[in-house]
Design a protein around this motif. Structure first.
Motif, PDB file in Angstrom:
ATOM      1  N   ALA A   1      90.088  35.381 166.659  1.00 32.33           N
ATOM      2  CA  ALA A   1      91.260  35.540 166.090  1.00 32.33           C
ATOM      3  C   ALA A   1      92.164  35.602 167.339  1.00 32.33           C
ATOM      4  CB  ALA A   1      91.277  37.238 165.489  1.00 32.33           C
ATOM      5  N   SER A   2      91.842  35.739 168.479  1.00 31.42           N
ATOM      6  CA  SER A   2      93.015  35.810 169.446  1.00 31.42           C
ATOM      7  C   SER A   2      93.019  34.215 170.055  1.00 31.42           C
ATOM      8  CB  SER A   2      92.427  36.589 170.783  1.00 31.42           C
ATOM      9  OG  SER A   2      93.611  36.824 171.870  1.00 31.42           O
ATOM     10  N   ASN A   3      91.834  33.398 170.056  1.00 32.97           N
ATOM     11  CA  ASN A   3      91.810  32.098 170.279  1.00 32.97           C
ATOM     12  C   ASN A   3      92.787  31.313 169.497  1.00 32.97           C
ATOM     13  OD1 ASN A   3      90.127  31.391 172.533  1.00 32.97           O
ATOM     14  ND2 ASN A   3      88.762  32.891 171.394  1.00 32.97           N
ATOM     15  N   HIS A   4      92.658  31.656 168.121  1.00 38.84           N
ATOM     16  CA  HIS A   4      93.430  31.159 166.964  1.00 38.84           C
ATOM     17  C   HIS A   4      95.072  31.267 167.463  1.00 38.84           C
ATOM     18  CE1 HIS A   4      94.695  29.214 163.239  1.00 38.84           C
ATOM     19  NE2 HIS A   4      95.302  30.466 162.897  1.00 38.84           N
ATOM     20  N   LEU A   5      95.189  32.881 167.534  1.00 35.61           N
ATOM     21  CA  LEU A   5      96.583  33.027 167.935  1.00 35.61           C
ATOM     22  C   LEU A   5      97.209  32.228 168.893  1.00 35.61           C
ATOM     23  CD1 LEU A   5      99.134  34.846 167.619  1.00 35.61           C
ATOM     24  CD2 LEU A   5      97.771  36.513 168.913  1.00 35.61           C
ATOM     25  N   LEU A   6      96.626  32.317 170.021  1.00 39.45           N
ATOM     26  CA  LEU A   6      97.230  31.610 171.295  1.00 39.45           C
ATOM     27  C   LEU A   6      97.376  30.092 171.004  1.00 39.45           C
ATOM     28  CD1 LEU A   6      95.156  33.438 173.861  1.00 39.45           C
ATOM     29  CD2 LEU A   6      97.658  33.934 173.631  1.00 39.45           C
ATOM     30  N   THR A   7      96.426  29.327 170.292  1.00 40.00           N
ATOM     31  CA  THR A   7      96.475  28.043 170.257  1.00 40.00           C
ATOM     32  C   THR A   7      97.863  27.875 169.142  1.00 40.00           C
ATOM     33  OG1 THR A   7      94.963  27.758 168.607  1.00 40.00           O
ATOM     34  CG2 THR A   7      94.282  27.196 170.896  1.00 40.00           C
ATOM     35  N   ARG A   8      97.692  28.540 168.126  1.00 35.16           N
ATOM     36  CA  ARG A   8      98.863  28.523 167.340  1.00 35.16           C
ATOM     37  C   ARG A   8     100.259  28.766 167.634  1.00 35.16           C
ATOM     38  NH1 ARG A   8     100.872  32.426 164.209  1.00 35.16           N
ATOM     39  NH2 ARG A   8      99.073  33.915 164.396  1.00 35.16           N
ATOM     40  N   LEU A   9     100.490  29.413 168.843  1.00 34.46           N
ATOM     41  CA  LEU A   9     101.814  29.712 169.476  1.00 34.46           C
ATOM     42  C   LEU A   9     101.875  28.775 170.545  1.00 34.46           C
ATOM     43  CD1 LEU A   9     101.854  33.545 169.615  1.00 34.46           C
ATOM     44  CD2 LEU A   9     102.754  32.107 168.005  1.00 34.46           C
ATOM     45  N   GLY A  10     101.107  27.682 170.843  1.00 38.50           N
ATOM     46  CA  GLY A  10     101.203  26.490 171.751  1.00 38.50           C
ATOM     47  C   GLY A  10     100.593  26.587 172.928  1.00 38.50           C
ATOM     48  N   PHE A  11      99.593  27.629 173.294  1.00 36.03           N
ATOM     49  CA  PHE A  11      98.959  27.641 174.411  1.00 36.03           C
ATOM     50  C   PHE A  11      97.721  26.679 174.283  1.00 36.03           C
ATOM     51  CE2 PHE A  11     100.819  32.007 174.549  1.00 36.03           C
ATOM     52  CZ  PHE A  11     100.673  32.449 175.772  1.00 36.03           C
ATOM     53  N   ILE A  12      97.698  26.070 175.567  1.00 31.31           N
ATOM     54  CA  ILE A  12      96.788  25.004 175.870  1.00 31.31           C
ATOM     55  C   ILE A  12      95.473  25.516 176.384  1.00 31.31           C
ATOM     56  CG2 ILE A  12      96.442  22.562 176.846  1.00 31.31           C
ATOM     57  CD1 ILE A  12      98.575  22.606 174.667  1.00 31.31           C
ATOM     58  N   LYS A  13      94.346  25.339 175.948  1.00 30.85           N
ATOM     59  CA  LYS A  13      93.104  25.465 176.558  1.00 30.85           C
ATOM     60  C   LYS A  13      92.935  24.572 177.842  1.00 30.85           C
ATOM     61  CE  LYS A  13      88.074  25.956 175.660  1.00 30.85           C
ATOM     62  NZ  LYS A  13      87.054  25.777 174.494  1.00 30.85           N
ATOM     63  N   GLU A  14      92.924  25.544 178.801  1.00 28.55           N
ATOM     64  CA  GLU A  14      92.576  24.649 180.092  1.00 28.55           C
ATOM     65  C   GLU A  14      91.029  24.560 180.367  1.00 28.55           C
ATOM     66  OE1 GLU A  14      94.858  26.666 183.115  1.00 28.55           O
ATOM     67  OE2 GLU A  14      96.737  25.477 182.557  1.00 28.55           O
ATOM     68  N   GLY A  15      90.199  25.220 179.982  1.00 28.38           N
ATOM     69  CA  GLY A  15      88.791  25.279 180.142  1.00 28.38           C
ATOM     70  C   GLY A  15      88.161  26.557 179.971  1.00 28.38           C
ATOM     71  N   VAL A  16      86.826  26.666 180.296  1.00 29.85           N
ATOM     72  CA  VAL A  16      85.865  27.621 179.910  1.00 29.85           C
ATOM     73  C   VAL A  16      85.553  28.308 181.554  1.00 29.85           C
ATOM     74  CG1 VAL A  16      83.720  28.337 179.076  1.00 29.85           C
ATOM     75  CG2 VAL A  16      85.123  26.815 178.016  1.00 29.85           C
ATOM     76  N   LEU A  17      85.792  29.271 181.535  1.00 26.78           N
ATOM     77  CA  LEU A  17      85.148  30.273 182.608  1.00 26.78           C
ATOM     78  C   LEU A  17      83.730  30.922 182.502  1.00 26.78           C
ATOM     79  CD1 LEU A  17      88.662  32.210 183.372  1.00 26.78           C
ATOM     80  CD2 LEU A  17      87.600  30.160 184.736  1.00 26.78           C
ATOM     81  N   ARG A  18      82.866  30.306 182.858  1.00 25.95           N
ATOM     82  CA  ARG A  18      81.717  30.748 182.423  1.00 25.95           C
ATOM     83  C   ARG A  18      81.106  32.119 183.067  1.00 25.95           C
ATOM     84  NH1 ARG A  18      77.713  26.352 184.406  1.00 25.95           N
ATOM     85  NH2 ARG A  18      78.799  26.517 186.265  1.00 25.95           N
ATOM     86  N   LYS A  19      80.374  32.812 182.341  1.00 27.27           N
ATOM     87  CA  LYS A  19      80.105  34.296 182.753  1.00 27.27           C
ATOM     88  C   LYS A  19      81.030  35.010 183.666  1.00 27.27           C
ATOM     89  CE  LYS A  19      75.135  33.561 182.559  1.00 27.27           C
ATOM     90  NZ  LYS A  19      73.927  33.590 183.184  1.00 27.27           N
TER      91      LYS A  19
END
Length: 174
Positions: A138-156
């Motif tokens: 839900a939060s990942n979807h909300l952020l991308t819908r509002l224009g946030f860009i995924k920069e990467g994955v922080l492991r553990k």
């Protein structure tokens, strides 16, 4: 003076000690904390100290945390704010949590949009970041819908119940 923000259905206001019971109920709830990376809160005294810490963070320009109040019912339904606020680097990270009974009603989107605008227009931010559990759809979807860009994955990167989880890192630039 602490900024009070208003949307169609919400008032974003300073958290006060009278909010401690509502905050304790929210942040002791396993469903809320599932993707929050925080141990459950356990006492009113603990929550009151956290509220005082929020006030200090604001006074020292390190963070700002609003209570999300639903106008229609006149009570708190969650929290939202900026932490890791850096005036020098013109950036902050956003975080938010709603009481489970308010999930899916668009309140998070409404509150996030308002503080994004406030961050860029009033605080002079150039970058707003977010760190979100990969599993928090839900939060990942909300952020991308509002224009946030995924920069990467922080492991553990975040632990919940002593279990490490990967987190997505997002940013939104002015």
């Amino acid at each position: 003076m602490f900024p009070i923000l208003e949307t169609d259905r919400l008032i974003l206001r300073e958290l006060v000690e009278d909010d401690a019971r509502d905050i304790l109920n929210c942040f002791s709830n396993a469903d809320v904390l599932r993707y929050y990376g925080q141990k459950p809160l356990t006492s009113l005294d603990q929550v009151k100290q956290i509220i005082r810490n929020f006030s200090t963070d604001y006074d020292e320009k390190r963070g700002i945390k609003w209570g999300i109040e639903q106008k229609e019912i006149g009570s708190l339904i969650g929290t939202i704010g900026f932490q890791e606020w850096s005036l020098e680097h013109r950036r902050a990270d956003i975080s938010y949590a709603l009481f489970p009974e308010k999930w899916g009603d668009g309140f998070a989107s409404e509150a996030v949009k308002k503080i994004i605008s406030y961050g860029f227009e009033e605080l002079g931010l150039e970058r707003i970041g977010a760190v979100v559990f990969v599993e928090n759809k839900a939060s990942n979807h909300l952020l991308t819908r509002l224009g946030f860009i995924k920069e990467g994955v922080l492991r553990k990167y975040l632990y919940q119940n002593d279990i490490p989880f990967d987190a997505n890192i997002y940013s939104l630039l002015k």
